[in-house]
Write an enzyme that holds these catalytic residues in place. Structure first.
Site, PDB file in Angstrom:
ATOM      1  N   CYS A 114     -15.911 -34.111  -6.833  1.00 18.51           N
ATOM      2  CA  CYS A 114     -14.957 -33.910  -7.828  1.00 18.51           C
ATOM      3  C   CYS A 114     -13.491 -33.323  -7.352  1.00 18.51           C
ATOM      4  O   CYS A 114     -12.591 -33.751  -8.237  1.00 18.51           O
ATOM      5  CB  CYS A 114     -15.502 -32.586  -8.624  1.00 18.51           C
ATOM      6  SG  CYS A 114     -17.079 -33.311  -9.290  1.00 18.51           S
ATOM      7  N   HIS A 259      -9.825 -31.098 -13.707  1.00 19.40           N
ATOM      8  CA  HIS A 259     -11.106 -32.025 -13.253  1.00 19.40           C
ATOM      9  C   HIS A 259     -11.997 -31.999 -14.784  1.00 19.40           C
ATOM     10  O   HIS A 259     -12.264 -30.779 -15.050  1.00 19.40           O
ATOM     11  CB  HIS A 259     -11.938 -31.690 -11.948  1.00 19.40           C
ATOM     12  CG  HIS A 259     -13.095 -32.248 -12.085  1.00 19.40           C
ATOM     13  ND1 HIS A 259     -13.589 -33.688 -12.097  1.00 19.40           N
ATOM     14  CD2 HIS A 259     -14.506 -31.674 -11.855  1.00 19.40           C
ATOM     15  CE1 HIS A 259     -14.694 -33.698 -12.015  1.00 19.40           C
ATOM     16  NE2 HIS A 259     -15.508 -32.643 -11.913  1.00 19.40           N
ATOM     17  N   ASN A 289     -17.859 -36.730 -17.270  1.00 19.10           N
ATOM     18  CA  ASN A 289     -17.582 -36.357 -16.045  1.00 19.10           C
ATOM     19  C   ASN A 289     -17.255 -37.529 -14.960  1.00 19.10           C
ATOM     20  O   ASN A 289     -18.555 -37.959 -14.605  1.00 19.10           O
ATOM     21  CB  ASN A 289     -18.255 -35.088 -15.597  1.00 19.10           C
ATOM     22  CG  ASN A 289     -17.991 -34.427 -14.212  1.00 19.10           C
ATOM     23  OD1 ASN A 289     -17.161 -35.160 -13.475  1.00 19.10           O
ATOM     24  ND2 ASN A 289     -18.421 -33.352 -14.223  1.00 19.10           N
TER      25      ASN A 289
HETATM   26  O1  UT7 Z   1     -18.106 -31.937 -11.821  1.00 16.04           O
HETATM   27  C1  UT7 Z   1     -18.467 -30.457 -11.358  1.00 16.04           C
HETATM   28  C2  UT7 Z   1     -19.588 -30.180 -11.238  1.00 16.04           C
HETATM   29  N1  UT7 Z   1     -20.280 -29.938 -12.400  1.00 16.04           N
HETATM   30  C3  UT7 Z   1     -19.790 -29.073 -13.271  1.00 16.04           C
HETATM   31  O2  UT7 Z   1     -19.045 -28.265 -13.321  1.00 16.04           O
HETATM   32  C4  UT7 Z   1     -21.214 -28.716 -14.330  1.00 16.04           C
HETATM   33  C5  UT7 Z   1     -21.348 -27.197 -14.512  1.00 16.04           C
HETATM   34  N2  UT7 Z   1     -22.381 -26.877 -15.335  1.00 16.04           N
HETATM   35  C6  UT7 Z   1     -22.535 -27.331 -16.504  1.00 16.04           C
HETATM   36  O3  UT7 Z   1     -21.615 -27.762 -17.137  1.00 16.04           O
HETATM   37  C7  UT7 Z   1     -23.576 -26.600 -17.548  1.00 16.04           C
HETATM   38  O4  UT7 Z   1     -24.248 -25.742 -16.660  1.00 16.04           O
HETATM   39  C8  UT7 Z   1     -24.620 -27.686 -17.885  1.00 16.04           C
HETATM   40  C9  UT7 Z   1     -23.996 -28.341 -18.936  1.00 16.04           C
HETATM   41  C10 UT7 Z   1     -24.927 -28.517 -16.799  1.00 16.04           C
HETATM   42  C11 UT7 Z   1     -25.629 -26.858 -18.635  1.00 16.04           C
HETATM   43  O5  UT7 Z   1     -25.549 -25.664 -19.630  1.00 16.04           O
HETATM   44  P1  UT7 Z   1     -25.878 -24.400 -19.721  1.00 16.04           P
HETATM   45  O6  UT7 Z   1     -25.274 -23.714 -20.957  1.00 16.04           O
HETATM   46  O7  UT7 Z   1     -25.597 -23.806 -18.391  1.00 16.04           O
HETATM   47  O8  UT7 Z   1     -27.454 -24.661 -20.006  1.00 16.04           O
HETATM   48  P2  UT7 Z   1     -28.713 -24.070 -18.919  1.00 16.04           P
HETATM   49  O9  UT7 Z   1     -28.510 -24.788 -17.751  1.00 16.04           O
HETATM   50  O10 UT7 Z   1     -28.385 -22.480 -18.877  1.00 16.04           O
HETATM   51  O11 UT7 Z   1     -29.875 -24.305 -19.861  1.00 16.04           O
HETATM   52  C12 UT7 Z   1     -30.118 -23.868 -21.129  1.00 16.04           C
HETATM   53  C13 UT7 Z   1     -31.393 -24.268 -21.788  1.00 16.04           C
HETATM   54  C14 UT7 Z   1     -32.403 -24.613 -20.753  1.00 16.04           C
HETATM   55  O12 UT7 Z   1     -33.608 -24.264 -21.716  1.00 16.04           O
HETATM   56  P3  UT7 Z   1     -34.188 -23.077 -21.527  1.00 16.04           P
HETATM   57  O13 UT7 Z   1     -34.949 -22.694 -20.177  1.00 16.04           O
HETATM   58  O14 UT7 Z   1     -33.501 -21.921 -22.089  1.00 16.04           O
HETATM   59  O15 UT7 Z   1     -35.339 -23.278 -22.573  1.00 16.04           O
HETATM   60  C15 UT7 Z   1     -32.547 -25.876 -20.266  1.00 16.04           C
HETATM   61  O16 UT7 Z   1     -33.714 -26.432 -19.954  1.00 16.04           O
HETATM   62  O17 UT7 Z   1     -30.979 -25.851 -22.165  1.00 16.04           O
HETATM   63  C16 UT7 Z   1     -31.748 -26.558 -21.623  1.00 16.04           C
HETATM   64  N3  UT7 Z   1     -31.418 -27.847 -21.219  1.00 16.04           N
HETATM   65  C17 UT7 Z   1     -31.107 -29.058 -21.972  1.00 16.04           C
HETATM   66  N4  UT7 Z   1     -31.525 -29.045 -23.660  1.00 16.04           N
HETATM   67  C18 UT7 Z   1     -31.155 -30.014 -24.206  1.00 16.04           C
HETATM   68  C19 UT7 Z   1     -30.619 -28.305 -20.181  1.00 16.04           C
HETATM   69  N5  UT7 Z   1     -29.953 -29.497 -20.477  1.00 16.04           N
HETATM   70  C20 UT7 Z   1     -30.281 -29.865 -21.706  1.00 16.04           C
HETATM   71  C21 UT7 Z   1     -30.057 -31.080 -22.378  1.00 16.04           C
HETATM   72  N6  UT7 Z   1     -30.471 -31.074 -23.582  1.00 16.04           N
HETATM   73  N7  UT7 Z   1     -29.311 -32.172 -21.905  1.00 16.04           N
END
Ligand code: UT7
Length: 332
Positions: A114, A259, A289
């Site tokens: 990135c 980014h 992204n």
């Molecule tokens: O490009 C540079 C590198 N990348 C980034 O900068 C990305 C950084 N990270 C993020 O953008 C976020 O962490 C994500 C968008 C990837 C995930 O969002 P989050 O708010 O951190 O969600 P989480 O990983 O804490 O997950 C929350 C819940 C989980 O369910 P439980 O355990 O609470 O039941 C996940 O399993 O959301 C669930 N989940 C989803 N649900 C529906 C994770 N992905 C999805 C999805 N759809 N696509």
């Protein structure tokens, strides 16, 4: 010593639009979840047999060169940032040299994910400063969608990453112009496995094997939470570093081009820096992204929208896999 500046930017994204509803057919997710957690409404994915990292980069490069008014023979070096090259080897720089029909100019690949584009811009800046080259094509292009696990297991990264290409022509600044003022580069490899792709790996038993494919080692793997937590800290640090280095304050920034990792990350930075909406560029809502592609695509679109005006102070910042992060301060 010469100053360097971005002469113009161009971009290309694949025609295929993938909506959140379409993703909901492939995995257990929803438009509401994706919009709320990432800000993304749709993204572009490549069409196999039509789009390649090289041909998307060539279209972006052609647009940047046309806008800069430079001819093919004017370009004397290529710096290509990508972590999704068309071949394991050779690198994408040489493929772009062939595709564009350039003379036998040098071509360098950069693999800093990135932050790859800012790293590439920093290298171009040094080559221009020393007088070694006069016009350098700097490209960030990716096809991420072929490395995404589109099942429930991979949903947190599958909804974020996308495909696209951006390019800029970097050249000597005219007398009295400043252009690229400073660049700031960092890495911390202890977090390498928070966002990585194992295969093909040269140190495994075989680069590709049935077992490796069955394990899904060729998929991008991300610990989204950990990446998010580090991203918000490092983005702020590296922007503050650029401001302090140049004895500037946040109020001097005319446009911040972060980014495009997640809209929530950009909004967090915007809020911390107390920048109004018109001073932060976001296009992740429509393009997702695109890793090394996000910043040059954003520069190209910002220019089209009249948001890059002569003498504006532009701050670029990125964070991603590695971890590696970087910023650049530019006078447009
Ligand atoms: O490009 C540079 C590198 N990348 C980034 O900068 C990305 C950084 N990270 C993020 O953008 C976020 O962490 C994500 C968008 C990837 C995930 O969002 P989050 O708010 O951190 O969600 P989480 O990983 O804490 O997950 C929350 C819940 C989980 O369910 P439980 O355990 O609470 O039941 C996940 O399993 O959301 C669930 N989940 C989803 N649900 C529906 C994770 N992905 C999805 C999805 N759809 N696509």
């Amino acid at each position: 010593m010469y100053n360097s500046r971005i002469l113009a930017a161009g971009h290309y994204v694949p025609e295929r639009i993938v909506t959140n509803d379409e993703l909901s057919q492939m995995m257990n997710t929803s438009n509401e979840w994706i919009v709320e957690r990432t800000g993304i409404q749709e993204r572009r994915w490549y069409t196999p047999g039509i789009d390649t990292v090289t041909n998307m980069a060539a279209k972006a490069s052609k647009m940047a060169m046309d806008r800069a008014g430079v001819q093919q023979d004017d370009i004397d070096f290529i710096i290509f940032a990508t972590i999704t090259p068309d071949y394991f080897l050779p690198g994408n720089g040489v493929l772009l040299q062939r595709e564009m029909g350039f003379k036998t100019i040098g071509a360098l690949d950069i693999r800093n994910a990135c932050s790859g584009f800012i790293y590439a811009l920093s290298v171009a800046d040094q080559f221009i400063k020393t007088g070694m080259y006069q016009k350098i094509l700097v490209v960030g292009a990716e096809i991420q969608s072929s490395a995404l696990d589109k099942s429930d297991d991979g949903r947190s990264s599958a909804v974020i990453f996308a495909d696209g290409a951006g390019a800029v022509v970097v050249g000597r600044a005219e007398a009295g112009q400043t252009g690229i003022i400073s660049t700031h580069l960092h890495s911390e490899g202890s977090h390498a496995e928070e966002l990585y792709c194992i295969a093909p790996s040269s140190s495994g038993k075989e680069r590709i094997s049935k077992e490796l494919i069955e394990r899904g080692d060729f998929f991008l793997k991300m610990n989204g939470n950990a990446v998010f937590k580090h991203a918000v800290v490092r983005f702020m640090e590296v922007i503050q570093e650029a401001l302090a280095f140049n004895q500037m304050t946040k109020d001097d920034i005319d446009l911040l081009v972060p980014h495009q990792a997640n809209l929530r990350i950009s909004q967090y930075i915007q809020q911390k820096l107390e920048l109004p909406d018109q001073k932060v560029f976001n296009n992740i809502m429509h393009l997702g992204n695109t890793t090394a592609g996000t910043i040059p695509i954003a520069l190209s679109q910002a220019w089209e929208q009249g948001r890059l005006k002569e003498n504006d102070l532009i701050c670029l910042a990125a964070f991603g896999s590695g971890f590696s992060w970087a910023s650049a301060m530019l006078r447009w």
